[in-house]
Structure formats: C-alpha cells, structure tokens
Scaffold this active site. Structure first.
Site, short mmCIF file in Angstrom:
data_model
loop_
_atom_site.label_atom_id
_atom_site.label_comp_id
_atom_site.label_asym_id
_atom_site.label_seq_id
_atom_site.Cartn_x
_atom_site.Cartn_y
_atom_site.Cartn_z
N CYS A 242 126.90 -15.79 -19.66
CA CYS A 242 128.35 -15.95 -19.52
C CYS A 242 128.98 -16.26 -20.88
O CYS A 242 130.05 -15.75 -21.20
CB CYS A 242 128.68 -17.05 -18.52
SG CYS A 242 128.36 -16.59 -16.80
N GLU B 95 132.30 -17.11 -13.88
CA GLU B 95 132.91 -16.60 -15.11
C GLU B 95 132.78 -15.07 -15.18
O GLU B 95 133.72 -14.38 -15.57
CB GLU B 95 132.24 -17.23 -16.34
CG GLU B 95 132.38 -18.73 -16.43
CD GLU B 95 131.29 -19.52 -15.70
OE1 GLU B 95 131.21 -20.73 -15.91
OE2 GLU B 95 130.53 -18.92 -14.90
N HIS C 62 127.85 -14.99 -11.53
CA HIS C 62 128.48 -16.26 -11.85
C HIS C 62 130.00 -16.16 -11.79
O HIS C 62 130.58 -15.09 -11.94
CB HIS C 62 128.05 -16.72 -13.24
CG HIS C 62 126.62 -17.12 -13.31
ND1 HIS C 62 126.05 -17.65 -14.44
CD2 HIS C 62 125.62 -17.07 -12.39
CE1 HIS C 62 124.78 -17.91 -14.21
NE2 HIS C 62 124.49 -17.55 -12.97
N CYS D 189 126.62 -20.50 -18.73
CA CYS D 189 125.25 -20.18 -19.12
C CYS D 189 125.27 -19.27 -20.35
O CYS D 189 126.33 -18.81 -20.79
CB CYS D 189 124.52 -19.51 -17.96
SG CYS D 189 125.04 -17.80 -17.66
#
Length: 182
Positions: free
Chosen positions: A132, A103, A101, A129
C-alpha cells in the site's frame, strides 16, 4: 415546539445545563477519521476491519474498505486465507491474503471514477503495509494520517520518509491481530 418548551423542568424554568453545553466541531483530521471508521463497517475481513478516506482541500475524493475482489468470496463467508509472512525483524506471522486492503480499494475507486488523488491526504486505521505504501507513493499522496501504528509498519514509515510523505498518528499504540504469530 420551541427549544424552551423542550428543556422545561418540573418548575417550568428552562434547563440551563442543556442550553449551556457547547458543541465542539471535530477537526478536519477527526472528521475524516470518523468517516473512515464508518466506511470500515463495510469491511469483510474481521482480522482488520479497516476503512480508508482519500481527501483533498477538505473534500472526500474516494473511500475504500477491506474486502475481496468483486465476485470473490469474502472472509466473512469463506474464512480467512492465511499465509505465513516473514517479517523484517525475523518473526513469522499469519497474513490474510483473501482481501484487497482499504487503501488499495480507495485508489482503485479513484481510478475507476477518474478522480485525481495527487497531493491528497489518506486517512486510515493503521500504518499502510509495504505494498500500500508503494501505491500511495506512486499515486502522489502527500500526507497520511493513521489512527495507530501497524505491527510491521516500520518499512513503510521509512519509505514515506524517503518519499517526503508526512505520516502522522492519532495514537501511538501498535495494532496486533488475534492469532498473529504462527
């Protein structure tokens, strides 16, 4: 050429319309979101072409975008690696697990470069999410500014509240992907 020569009309008078238009500088939040949008253009998974900016004291510390680990095939090349995810509301959705991801990649970039992100703000496309969220909490992030809500982001929202992290949204819409259910 001078500005007056550039703005001349047929009558040789300066155009007042172009001279009177006022430029409005973006807010810092809008500026960093625009940078995150530019970063997202490097993303290699079309289900969530997302970018992330980590900033502190009006300076960019790190950026990240959705993409496979270094040396691994990208979704754009090999297709999605979809797995069924069982959501907290009892629904089942498809989730691509080929990529890291945005992040996570931003946190990794900061770590690789020795950049402290404690006390910083994260700018991202949607609610981070759960994984994250845990990484951002442990990284010392103090604020998250997301463009929109993630369809399964309520658990992350609760975690951020409990951790004392301020979460703000530019828009209240919920992001959903094509072929999300299944």
């Amino acid at each position: 050429m001078t500005a007056s020569k550039i703005c001349m009309t047929k009558s040789k008078k300066p155009s007042t319309k172009s001279i009177k238009e006022k430029y409005t500088r973006p807010t810092w939040d809008d500026y960093f979101m625009e940078v995150a949008d530019a970063v997202s253009k490097r993303a290699t998974c079309d289900r969530g072409r997302s970018g992330c900016v980590i900033a502190k004291d009006k300076q960019i510390l790190a950026t990240g975008y959705v993409g496979s680990p270094i040396g691994f095939p990208h979704c754009d090349e090999a297709g999605h690696d979809l797995r069924r995810a069982f959501n907290e509301d009892g629904t089942v959705s498809n989730h691509c697990v080929r990529t890291v991801h945005a992040e996570q990649n931003a946190i990794c970039q900061a770590a690789k470069r020795g950049v402290a992100i404690d006390g910083a703000t994260v700018y991202c496309r949607m609610t981070p999410c759960r994984i994250c969220a845990m990484l951002l909490i442990n990284s010392g992030i103090k604020r998250i500014y997301a463009e929109r809500k993630y369809h399964t982001g309520s658990e992350s929202e609760k975690m951020f509240r409990k951790a004392g992290i301020k979460l703000e949204y530019k828009f209240k819409e919920i992001v959903k992907y094509k072929n999300q259910k299944g």
